[in-house]
Design a protein around this motif. Structure first.
Motif, mmCIF file in Angstrom:
data_model
loop_
_atom_site.group_PDB
_atom_site.id
_atom_site.type_symbol
_atom_site.label_atom_id
_atom_site.label_comp_id
_atom_site.label_asym_id
_atom_site.label_seq_id
_atom_site.Cartn_x
_atom_site.Cartn_y
_atom_site.Cartn_z
ATOM 1 N N ALA A 33 36.120 -143.203 65.970
ATOM 2 C CA ALA A 33 35.166 -143.084 64.874
ATOM 3 C C ALA A 33 35.725 -142.242 63.740
ATOM 4 O O ALA A 33 36.682 -141.492 63.912
ATOM 5 C CB ALA A 33 33.868 -142.459 65.376
ATOM 6 N N VAL A 34 35.092 -142.394 62.576
ATOM 7 C CA VAL A 34 35.394 -141.592 61.401
ATOM 8 C C VAL A 34 34.112 -140.845 61.043
ATOM 9 O O VAL A 34 33.023 -141.418 61.102
ATOM 10 C CB VAL A 34 35.855 -142.472 60.221
ATOM 11 N N VAL A 35 34.236 -139.562 60.667
ATOM 12 C CA VAL A 35 33.070 -138.749 60.351
ATOM 13 C C VAL A 35 33.123 -138.359 58.873
ATOM 14 O O VAL A 35 34.150 -137.897 58.379
ATOM 15 C CB VAL A 35 33.028 -137.481 61.236
ATOM 16 N N TYR A 36 31.998 -138.584 58.183
ATOM 17 C CA TYR A 36 31.864 -138.262 56.769
ATOM 18 C C TYR A 36 30.714 -137.277 56.567
ATOM 19 O O TYR A 36 29.796 -137.209 57.378
ATOM 20 C CB TYR A 36 31.518 -139.523 55.957
ATOM 21 N N LYS A 37 30.748 -136.557 55.470
ATOM 22 C CA LYS A 37 29.605 -135.738 55.066
ATOM 23 C C LYS A 37 28.738 -136.600 54.161
ATOM 24 O O LYS A 37 29.245 -137.425 53.388
ATOM 25 C CB LYS A 37 30.063 -134.492 54.309
ATOM 26 N N ASP A 52 21.949 -131.488 54.362
ATOM 27 C CA ASP A 52 23.120 -132.351 54.312
ATOM 28 C C ASP A 52 23.406 -132.733 55.759
ATOM 29 O O ASP A 52 23.034 -132.025 56.687
ATOM 30 C CB ASP A 52 24.329 -131.612 53.737
ATOM 31 N N ILE A 53 24.043 -133.849 55.954
ATOM 32 C CA ILE A 53 24.301 -134.349 57.300
ATOM 33 C C ILE A 53 25.743 -134.798 57.428
ATOM 34 O O ILE A 53 26.463 -134.883 56.442
ATOM 35 C CB ILE A 53 23.366 -135.528 57.660
ATOM 36 N N VAL A 54 26.155 -135.068 58.658
ATOM 37 C CA VAL A 54 27.417 -135.749 58.893
ATOM 38 C C VAL A 54 27.091 -137.124 59.463
ATOM 39 O O VAL A 54 26.078 -137.323 60.124
ATOM 40 C CB VAL A 54 28.368 -134.981 59.846
ATOM 41 N N VAL A 55 27.942 -138.075 59.148
ATOM 42 C CA VAL A 55 27.745 -139.465 59.537
ATOM 43 C C VAL A 55 28.941 -139.898 60.367
ATOM 44 O O VAL A 55 30.086 -139.779 59.913
ATOM 45 C CB VAL A 55 27.626 -140.366 58.289
ATOM 46 N N LYS A 56 28.687 -140.387 61.555
ATOM 47 C CA LYS A 56 29.753 -140.876 62.420
ATOM 48 C C LYS A 56 29.712 -142.400 62.408
ATOM 49 O O LYS A 56 28.700 -143.007 62.742
ATOM 50 C CB LYS A 56 29.555 -140.363 63.842
ATOM 51 N N ILE A 57 30.826 -143.005 62.012
ATOM 52 C CA ILE A 57 30.908 -144.462 61.931
ATOM 53 C C ILE A 57 31.941 -144.949 62.939
ATOM 54 O O ILE A 57 33.124 -144.617 62.829
ATOM 55 C CB ILE A 57 31.305 -144.923 60.513
ATOM 56 N N PRO A 58 31.504 -145.725 63.940
ATOM 57 C CA PRO A 58 32.461 -146.261 64.922
ATOM 58 C C PRO A 58 33.510 -147.126 64.229
ATOM 59 O O PRO A 58 33.202 -147.846 63.283
ATOM 60 C CB PRO A 58 31.594 -147.102 65.858
ATOM 61 N N LYS A 59 34.739 -147.021 64.695
ATOM 62 C CA LYS A 59 35.830 -147.826 64.145
ATOM 63 C C LYS A 59 35.817 -149.222 64.739
ATOM 64 O O LYS A 59 35.427 -149.414 65.884
ATOM 65 C CB LYS A 59 37.183 -147.209 64.486
#
Length: 105
Positions: A33-37, A52-59
């Protein structure tokens, strides 16, 4: 399908873009996964209490996207640990069309 059922009852939301703006640079990249703010797009009111949050997007990988079972397992583990001082708070589960993908790591 548990995730499908969650979506039908509104537990999986699809209004991410109306709630948050994801920053372009990732905070981190792991094997799956990649994690974004992301920051709230709520009004600029000084009384707004939207974090504010962090977003985890599966690769996506050559083996295909994360399976429904893998996603259910991760959500279940995170949900069961809510309230612990060293575990991030789960604010929601969103389904995003065209989510960013990064295979290179």
């Amino acid at each position: 399908c548990a995730l499908t059922l969650m979506g039908e009852v509104g537990a999986i939301r699809s209004d991410f873009e109306q709630q948050y703006r994801m920053l372009s640079e990732p905070l981190g990249t792991g094997s799956s996964a990649v994690v974004y703010k992301a920051v709230s797009v709520a009004t600029n009111s000084r009384f707004a209490k939207v974090p504010d949050i962090v977003v985890k997007i599966p690769k996506m990988s050559s083996a295909g996207p994360a399976t429904e079972d893998e996603l259910k397992q991760e959500v279940a583990m995170l949900s069961s640990a809510q309230g612990h001082p060293h575990i991030v708070k789960l604010y929601g589960l969103y389904k995003m069309r065209g989510a960013r993908q990064n295979e290179s790591g």
